[in-house]
Design a protein around this motif. Structure first.
Motif, PDB file in Angstrom:
ATOM      1  N   PRO A   1      36.788  24.696  29.342  1.00 30.12           N
ATOM      2  CA  PRO A   1      36.881  26.150  29.181  1.00 30.12           C
ATOM      3  C   PRO A   1      38.026  26.736  29.995  1.00 30.12           C
ATOM      4  CG  PRO A   1      35.086  25.589  30.659  1.00 30.12           C
ATOM      5  CD  PRO A   1      35.586  24.293  30.086  1.00 30.12           C
ATOM      6  N   GLN A   2      38.549  27.842  29.535  1.00 31.52           N
ATOM      7  CA  GLN A   2      39.557  28.589  30.277  1.00 31.52           C
ATOM      8  C   GLN A   2      38.925  29.845  30.849  1.00 31.52           C
ATOM      9  OE1 GLN A   2      43.092  29.333  27.839  1.00 31.52           O
ATOM     10  NE2 GLN A   2      44.183  27.941  29.174  1.00 31.52           N
ATOM     11  N   VAL A   3      39.199  30.083  32.115  1.00 33.64           N
ATOM     12  CA  VAL A   3      38.744  31.310  32.758  1.00 33.64           C
ATOM     13  C   VAL A   3      39.900  32.304  32.724  1.00 33.64           C
ATOM     14  CG1 VAL A   3      37.924  32.356  34.896  1.00 33.64           C
ATOM     15  CG2 VAL A   3      37.131  30.077  34.243  1.00 33.64           C
ATOM     16  N   GLY A   4      39.729  33.370  31.951  1.00 32.25           N
ATOM     17  CA  GLY A   4      40.781  34.378  31.840  1.00 32.25           C
ATOM     18  C   GLY A   4      40.687  35.378  32.971  1.00 32.25           C
ATOM     19  N   ILE A   5      41.729  35.435  33.790  1.00 35.39           N
ATOM     20  CA  ILE A   5      41.747  36.359  34.935  1.00 35.39           C
ATOM     21  C   ILE A   5      42.894  37.353  34.758  1.00 35.39           C
ATOM     22  CG2 ILE A   5      42.190  36.548  37.418  1.00 35.39           C
ATOM     23  CD1 ILE A   5      40.690  33.972  37.821  1.00 35.39           C
ATOM     24  N   LEU A   6      42.539  38.640  34.721  1.00 40.60           N
ATOM     25  CA  LEU A   6      43.533  39.711  34.641  1.00 40.60           C
ATOM     26  C   LEU A   6      43.732  40.286  36.032  1.00 40.60           C
ATOM     27  CD1 LEU A   6      45.356  41.602  33.009  1.00 40.60           C
ATOM     28  CD2 LEU A   6      43.357  43.068  32.631  1.00 40.60           C
ATOM     29  N   HIS A   7      44.979  40.372  36.439  1.00 43.80           N
ATOM     30  CA  HIS A   7      45.331  40.797  37.792  1.00 43.80           C
ATOM     31  C   HIS A   7      46.070  42.142  37.709  1.00 43.80           C
ATOM     32  CE1 HIS A   7      47.616  39.668  41.759  1.00 43.80           C
ATOM     33  NE2 HIS A   7      46.584  40.444  41.996  1.00 43.80           N
TER      34      HIS A   7
END
Length: 400
Positions: free
Chosen positions: A225-231
Motif C-alpha cells: 500500500p501507499q500512504v498518501g501524505i499531503l504537506h
C-alpha cells in the motif's frame, strides 16, 4: 612365531622412539583429509555477496539462503552445487552518522579491504555504507544493468533497490536480511576505477544473479500500500527528505500491519502567511485541488490553514477516535486532528522534517482526510486505522 615376534618388537621400538612424531603426522594427515573433504563438499561459490548491517546471519540462515538461490540461478561453475560467498560485516547503525564513525572502525577497515582485494560483487548494505559506495563510484548504474528504459519502476534511485521492494526478500534465508537494506551491484572489472579480483566470467554470473533477484516474482502478491501524505507548510521536503519519510512510513507501518510493506506518496503545497500570521486566500485553491485529487489520506497542515480547511469539511472528526487514548492528552487533540508536536513520530526519520525549523508550539496539525476523498470505504478505514496508529506511536525504549 619368531617372525611375528620380531615384527612386533619393531613396531614397539618404533612407537617408543617416534610416538610423538607419529602422532603429529597422523594429526596433520587427518586435518589435510578433512580440509580436502570440506572443500569438495563446499564447492566454489557461484555468487559473491557483501552484507553490511546490524543483523547477524546465522549458519542456518546461510543454508536457507543458498536453497533459495537454487530457485533462480543455475550452477554457474558446474561443480554440482549452488553456493554463495557471503562476506558479513556487522555494524551498529546510528541514524545520521557517517559510515566511518568511531564505533565501527573495524568494519570500515574490512570494507575498504574487501572492495579492493575481495571478491564481493553484489552489495546488500545499510544506509551509511551505501552512501560510501555511491561516493566511491562503485555501484553500476541500473540503466547499464537493465538497459536504457528497462529499469524496474520500483528502483530506489539510479543505483539501487530497497530490499523490502523485492519479492525475493520474502524467500528463506533472504528474509533474515534487514528490509531497509540497499541492494546494488558494483561495476564490472572492466569499468571499475578500483581494481578488484574478479574475472568477467565470474562478474557476469553475479550480474545474472542480481537481475534475477530483482525480477523474481513469488507465488503470492505482496501487498504494498501507499500512504498518501499531503504537506501544507511554508517549506516542502527535499528529495532526500522524502526518501527519509519513506523510511519513516515503512518503519511505523511494519508495527501496524506486518503482512504488508508500505511506501509513501508525498505531495506538498508551499504556502505563506500575512504579516499577522493569518492564511492568504490565494493558496487555498491549490490546497483544495490536491485534497480532491484522491492521492492522499493524511495531511500535515500549518495551523494557520487548518481552521479554514476543517470548516469546509475536508477532514474527518477524530475526537471519538482518540477519546480513550492512553498516549495522547486531550489538549493535544483538536476536533479534526492532532498537534504534530504532541506526537513521538516527530523524532522518526522523515517525519522529523515535516514541521520545518523554529516553529512555535502547536504550529502544525496532523489530520485525516474526510471519507469522500478516498477511492473506497475500505481504503478509508485502513488509512484511518494507520492514522490512529501513527498518532499514538511510541518509540520502543531500546531504540531511543
Amino acid at each position: 612365531m619368531k617372525v611375528l615376534s620380531k615384527v612386533g618388537e619393531f613396531f614397539e621400538n618404533l612407537w617408543y622412539h617416534y610416538k610423538w612424531l607419529i602422532l603429529i603426522i597422523l594429526i596433520i594427515g587427518s586435518l589435510v583429509i578433512a580440509a580436502v573433504v570440506q572443500m569438495i563438499e563446499k564447492g566454489d561459490p557461484d555468487v559473491h555477496i557483501l552484507f553490511i548491517g546490524q543483523n547477524y546471519i546465522t549458519a542456518e540462515g546461510r543454508i536457507e539462503a543458498e536453497k533459495s538461490l537454487g530457485k533462480i540461478i543455475p550452477d554457474y561453475n558446474g561443480d554440482g552445487k549452488v553456493k554463495m560467498d557471503l562476506v558479513e560485516l556487522t555494524v551498529t547503525t546510528i541514524p545520521g552518522q557517517s559510515y566511518d564513525y568511531v564505533y565501527q572502525q573495524d568494519a570500515v577497515t574490512r570494507f575498504e579491504t574487501e572492495i579492493r582485494a575481495g571478491q564481493s560483487t553484489v552489495f546488500i548494505v545499510e544506509e551509511s555504507f551505501y552512501d560510501r559506495i555511491t561516493k566511491l563510484g562503485l555501484a553500476a548504474p541500473l540503466k547499464t544493468v537493465f538497459g536504457e528504459g528497462n529499469v524496474p519502476e520500483f528502483a530506489y534511485d539510479e543505483y539501487s533497490f530497497r530490499l523490502r521492494d523485492l519479492d525475493f526478500a520474502e524467500e528463506e534465508g533472504f528474509c533474515r536480511f534487514p528490509r531497509e537494506s540497499y541492494v546494488c551491484i558494483r561495476h564490472s572489472p572492466e569499468n571499475d576505477e578500483i581494481n578488484y579480483s574478479r574475472t568477467m566470467e565470474d562478474y557476469n554470473n553475479n550480474l545474472d544473479f542480481f537481475k534475477k533477484m530483482v525480477q523474481y516474482k513469488s507465488g503470492f502478491v505482496m501487498d504494498r500500500p501507499q500512504v498518501g501524505i499531503l504537506h501544507v507548510d511554508e517549506s516542502s521536503l527535499t528529495n532526500l527528505s522524502v526518501h527519509r519519510l519513506d523510511d519513516g512510513v515503512y518503519y511505523t507501518w511494519k508495527e501496524f500491519e506486518k503482512s504488508s510493506v508500505a511506501s509513501v506518496r508525498y505531495g506538498s503545497v508551499k504556502v505563506k502567511k500575512d504579516g499577522n500570521g493569518y492564511p492568504i486566500d490565494s493558496y487555498f485553491a491549490s490546497i483544495e485541488e490536491e485534497i480532491k485529487s484522491g492521492k492522499y489520506g493524511i495531511a500535515f497542515v500549518d495551523s494557520a490553514y487548518y481552521e479554514d480547511l476543517a470548516s469546509k469539511g475536508y477532514f474527518s472528526s477524530v475526537t471519538e477516535l482518540f477519546e480513550n487514548s492512553s498516549v495522547l492528552k486531550q489538549n493535544d487533540i483538536v476536533d479534526y486532528g492532532v498537534y504534530y508536536d504532541a506526537l513521538e513520530i516527530q523524532a522518526i526519520s522523515g517525519f522529523c522534517y515535516m514541521n520545518g525549523a523554529e516553529k512555535s508550539e502547536h504550529s502544525m496539525v496532523v489530520a485525516l482526510l474526510a471519507p469522500e476523498y478516498f477511492e473506497t470505504e475500505e481504503n478509508y478505514n485502513r488509512c484511518k486505522a494507520y492514522y490512529k496508529h501513527l498518532c499514538e506511536f511510541v518509540i520502543p525504549e531500546s531504540e531511543v
